[in-house]
Design a protein around this motif. Structure first.
Motif, PDB file in Angstrom:
ATOM      1  N   LEU A   1      -5.814  -3.746  -4.257  1.00 16.61           N
ATOM      2  CA  LEU A   1      -5.759  -2.303  -3.947  1.00 16.61           C
ATOM      3  C   LEU A   1      -6.118  -1.428  -5.146  1.00 16.61           C
ATOM      4  O   LEU A   1      -6.654  -0.336  -5.000  1.00 16.61           O
ATOM      5  CB  LEU A   1      -4.339  -1.923  -3.511  1.00 16.61           C
ATOM      6  CG  LEU A   1      -3.945  -2.224  -2.074  1.00 16.61           C
ATOM      7  CD1 LEU A   1      -2.441  -2.020  -1.904  1.00 16.61           C
ATOM      8  CD2 LEU A   1      -4.698  -1.278  -1.133  1.00 16.61           C
TER       9      LEU A   1
ATOM     10  N   ARG B   1       1.447   3.842  -3.120  1.00 15.47           N
ATOM     11  CA  ARG B   1       0.467   4.886  -2.764  1.00 15.47           C
ATOM     12  C   ARG B   1       0.453   6.031  -3.785  1.00 15.47           C
ATOM     13  O   ARG B   1      -0.589   6.498  -4.212  1.00 15.47           O
ATOM     14  CB  ARG B   1       0.777   5.452  -1.368  1.00 15.47           C
ATOM     15  CG  ARG B   1      -0.290   6.418  -0.853  1.00 15.47           C
ATOM     16  CD  ARG B   1       0.101   6.996   0.494  1.00 15.47           C
ATOM     17  NE  ARG B   1       0.253   5.980   1.515  1.00 15.47           N
ATOM     18  CZ  ARG B   1      -0.758   5.440   2.199  1.00 15.47           C
ATOM     19  NH1 ARG B   1      -1.986   5.833   1.964  1.00 15.47           N
ATOM     20  NH2 ARG B   1      -0.542   4.516   3.112  1.00 15.47           N
TER      21      ARG B   1
ATOM     22  N   GLU C   1       0.834  -1.203   0.000  1.00 15.44           N
ATOM     23  CA  GLU C   1       0.000   0.000   0.000  1.00 15.44           C
ATOM     24  C   GLU C   1       0.871   1.255   0.000  1.00 15.44           C
ATOM     25  O   GLU C   1       0.645   2.188  -0.770  1.00 15.44           O
ATOM     26  CB  GLU C   1      -0.914  -0.021   1.231  1.00 15.44           C
ATOM     27  CG  GLU C   1      -1.947   1.079   1.201  1.00 15.44           C
ATOM     28  CD  GLU C   1      -2.936   0.954   2.341  1.00 15.44           C
ATOM     29  OE1 GLU C   1      -2.734   0.099   3.217  1.00 15.44           O
ATOM     30  OE2 GLU C   1      -3.901   1.729   2.348  1.00 15.44           O
TER      31      GLU C   1
END
Ligand SMILES: Cc1cc2nc3c(=O)[nH]c(=O)nc-3n(C[C@H](O)[C@H](O)[C@H](O)COP(=O)(O)O)c2cc1C
Ligand code: SF4
Length: 672
Positions: A246, A194, A190
């Motif tokens: 994600l 990002r 993550e």
């Protein structure tokens, strides 16, 4: 409709994708000159891809003109490097998009992240590599500026007609040293991704389904993989899955490569026919209910295979680079259901550039498609050629002769192939023996199939016509493809008799291949060229112990330096790094001795001299000589006066490799 699934359009966002085949970021290196805009050759190549069936085409961006001014160790001598700061360049980009749209295809820009000048996310060098300019770490509070710059760049491309964005994200997935300490760094996927997620989310917010996003990953990377990483780097399949979860809200299409740089440019050595781990990974993701479209890449070209995989629901589409390059009629053949006529790509990676020490700069060409890269000029080159049907003799049923026969027959000529042995295929016979040459075997078998079923081609085996046979036979043109034979260098004492024939017990590499079962356990090969090394690997795979002697200071000296992405494999070193290593290092029963000169062969003993003039000897069950090839030029020229038109083609005219053989075959057939 034989290829129903392959030809079924897809709606993605607000766009209709015309079929299930797209083209990745894979621009042949020689199409672009010093222009800051897409040159005519490049534009013609791209629009031909669209004509040939590529539903989406990724275009390299490289909007940093400085990049081209550097030394050879970066891509600047050959890569596209368009100056997008110059509005005039935008005109040609818009024309490119228009040409692609003409063929009902879509064009994506393959983009790197945009940063405020002098900054990067991790303080590395831009463009990457030791020659790039150092940058500072972008402060956390300025990351939004970078996201905005990325969105603005997409807006420019969108205005120019581009349909989407492609980003290779596996560099972010790979764990590497990162001096940041904020939420854009650290071990979690993550955090590592990002910034990219913020960028993609901002693009989606700005353009919705009007500008699609494709991400490129491999399904895993070996531990310690990559120039900037160390043990503990790479990424796992589980991390790739985490990335997909994600990004499922922002990515439309996922291009999935195989697991490392060698396998992501698969060859007969790194890939087994019909085995595609990336497809299995795609199927697993689809089974999990992932929304983004799964598009595996790597070695796809067979319409039957792609159709079967789609019908089984294992993925949504395919990405093909070399498949499109190897056959400029791929799309038409698929529409007509003629999968078996597709010219097989031999997976040699020549299209990626051949860079040899004595052969600079990068030239990228195709071994099996002489038209590759010529879309922008072939009409000019052939404009004044006319083709009255003629009676054409092709002397030799090897790869050059067969290909020339196919081209000549395609132009309406009445063709006879004369082959002196009892079979077609010439030197490509070796592909029946080498496990890692299955793509070449497919190509050889394709040639044989195509000439056999062509009703304008007559094949005469066990036939060696005399020049007067040709003259009396009423032929009007000869394409002499008499080939070459393995030579026995005079500099090595004891290998040939007074007539130049091999002495009892001495084999050339080519002679030895079909007799492998008769050879003893221990073998010495004198000569470490690519042919010598491949023969050595073949023998090792069949249980022999092989020692290769070469006067060069490295094994496989004449292999393309792109060997590292053709036949390399990932070796894990003692300190845990993943290193791309030449194929032959895999064989424990293969030993190389470099910088030595073979002086004499006496029975089973080879006498050689090292660089300091010291003499050595080595004994083996068999000695193989790999001393290059002698073109059979005189044999070809003997037909020169038998018809008004004569062309010597292929190895008898110094070709030396399939690519030049096929250039001869195409162009000389066009001259008749
Ligand atoms: C001429 C050529 C240029 C390529 N350039 C790039 C590149 O700049 N960046 C990249 O990530 N992959 C590049 N590739 C790799 C392709 O995107 C693709 O992964 C590879 O060719 C395997 O797919 P294929 O078997 O369908 O050819 C290139 C491939 C070729 C043939
Ligand atoms: S045959 Fe070789 S050069 Fe041609 S597309 Fe395939 S890999 Fe590239």
């Amino acid at each position: 409709m034989k290829y129903k699934h392959l030809l079924t359009p897809l709606k993605v966002g607000n766009k209709i994708i015309k079929n299930r085949m797209s083209y990745p970021n894979a621009s042949p290196h020689f199409l672009q000159g010093p222009e800051d805009y897409p040159a005519e050759g490049y534009r013609a190549f791209v629009s031909n891809l669209a004509r040939n069936g590529a539903a989406i085409i990724d275009l390299a961006e490289w909007d940093n003109p400085d990049q081209r001014k550097g030394p050879m160790d970066m891509d600047m001598t050959h890569m596209q490097s368009f100056d997008m700061t110059n509005p005039a360049v935008h005109n040609y980009q818009a024309q490119l998009a228009e040409e692609v749209h003409f063929f009902d295809s879509k064009v994506f820009v393959s983009m790197q992240e945009k940063m405020p000048a002098g900054y990067s996310m991790d303080g590395g060098r831009f463009p990457m590599g030791p020659n790039g300019k150092p940058t500072e770490i972008l402060p956390t509070e300025r990351v939004k500026e970078a996201v905005d710059l990325c969105v603005e760049a997409c807006r420019t491309y969108k205005l120019l007609g581009f349909d989407g964005l492609t980003v290779r994200v596996d560099n972010e997935l790979i764990k590497k040293p990162n001096p940041r300490t904020d939420m854009y760094s650290g071990d979690s996927i993550e955090n590592r991704t990002r910034f990219t997620h913020e960028w993609f989310a901002a693009v989606k917010k700005a353009f919705g389904g009007d500008f699609l996003i494709k991400a490129v990953i491999a399904w895993e990377q070996p531990d310690g993989y990559g120039p900037f990483t160390r043990p503990g780097g790479g990424y796992t399949e589980k991390e790739a899955e985490e990335f997909i979860e994600l990004f499922d809200d922002v990515v439309d299409i996922l291009e999935i490569r195989e697991s490392d740089v060698c396998k992501s440019h698969p060859t007969g050595y790194t890939m087994k026919e019909d085995v595609h781990p990336a497809v299995d990974f795609a199927a697993k993701m689809k089974a999990k209910g992932v929304k983004m479209l799964m598009a595996p890449i790597g070695g796809f070209q067979s319409p039957d295979e792609m159709e079967k995989i789609l019908a089984e629901g294992k993925c949504d589409m395919f990405v093909l680079a070399r498949g499109f390059m190897a056959d400029y009629d791929l799309g038409d053949k698929i529409k007509k259901g003629l999968g078996e006529d597709v010219v097989p790509c031999i997976k040699c990676n020549k299209c990626h550039g051949t860079i040899l020490p004595e052969h600079e700069p990068w030239i990228s060409v195709c071994s099996v498609n002489p038209l590759m890269g010529k879309s922008g000029k072939i009409h000019r080159m052939t404009a004044n050629l006319t083709h009255e049907p003629k009676k054409v003799a092709v002397i030799g049923g090897g790869p050059t002769g067969m290909r020339a026969a196919l081209y000549a027959a395609g132009l309406g000529h009445d063709v006879t192939i004369f082959e002196k042995t009892d079979s077609l295929g010439g030197q490509l016979f070796h592909s029946d023996y080498f496990s890692f040459k299955w793509p070449v075997k497919n190509y050889k078998n394709w040639l044989i199939r195509e000439v056999q079923k062509n009703d304008k081609i007559k094949i005469l085996l066990n036939t060696e016509p005399s020049p007067s046979d040709i003259e009396k036979g009423g032929f009007e043109a000869v394409l002499a493809a008499t080939g070459a034979k393995a030579s026995l260098p005079k500099s090595i004492e004891g290998i040939a008799d007074e007539n130049g024939n091999a002495k009892e017990g001495v084999y050339t590499c080519l002679d030895a291949i079909p007799k492998e079962k008769e050879l003893g356990k221990d073998i010495v090969i004198c000569g470490g060229s690519e042919v010598g090394m491949e023969t050595a690997m073949f023998l090792c795979e069949n249980g022999h112990n092989v020692t290769v002697l070469t006067r060069q200071n490295e094994l496989g000296h004449n292999c393309s330096k792109l060997h590292y992405i053709t036949m390399a494999w990932i070796k894990i070193t003692d300190d845990g790094r993943a290193v791309e290593s030449p194929a032959w290092e895999k064989y424990e029963n293969l030993k190389g001795i470099v910088s030595v000169t073979t002086k004499k062969v006496d029975g089973n003993t080879v006498y050689y001299e090292d660089a300091d003039g010291n003499e050595h000897k080595i004994t083996a069950d068999n000695v193989l000589i790999c001393g290059g090839m002698k073109p059979l030029t005189d044999e070809a020229l003997s037909y020169a006066a038998s018809t008004p038109e004569f062309y010597a083609i292929g190895d008898c005219n110094g070709a030396g490799n399939l690519q030049i053989c096929n250039e001869h075959a195409y162009s000389r057939a066009m001259l008749i």
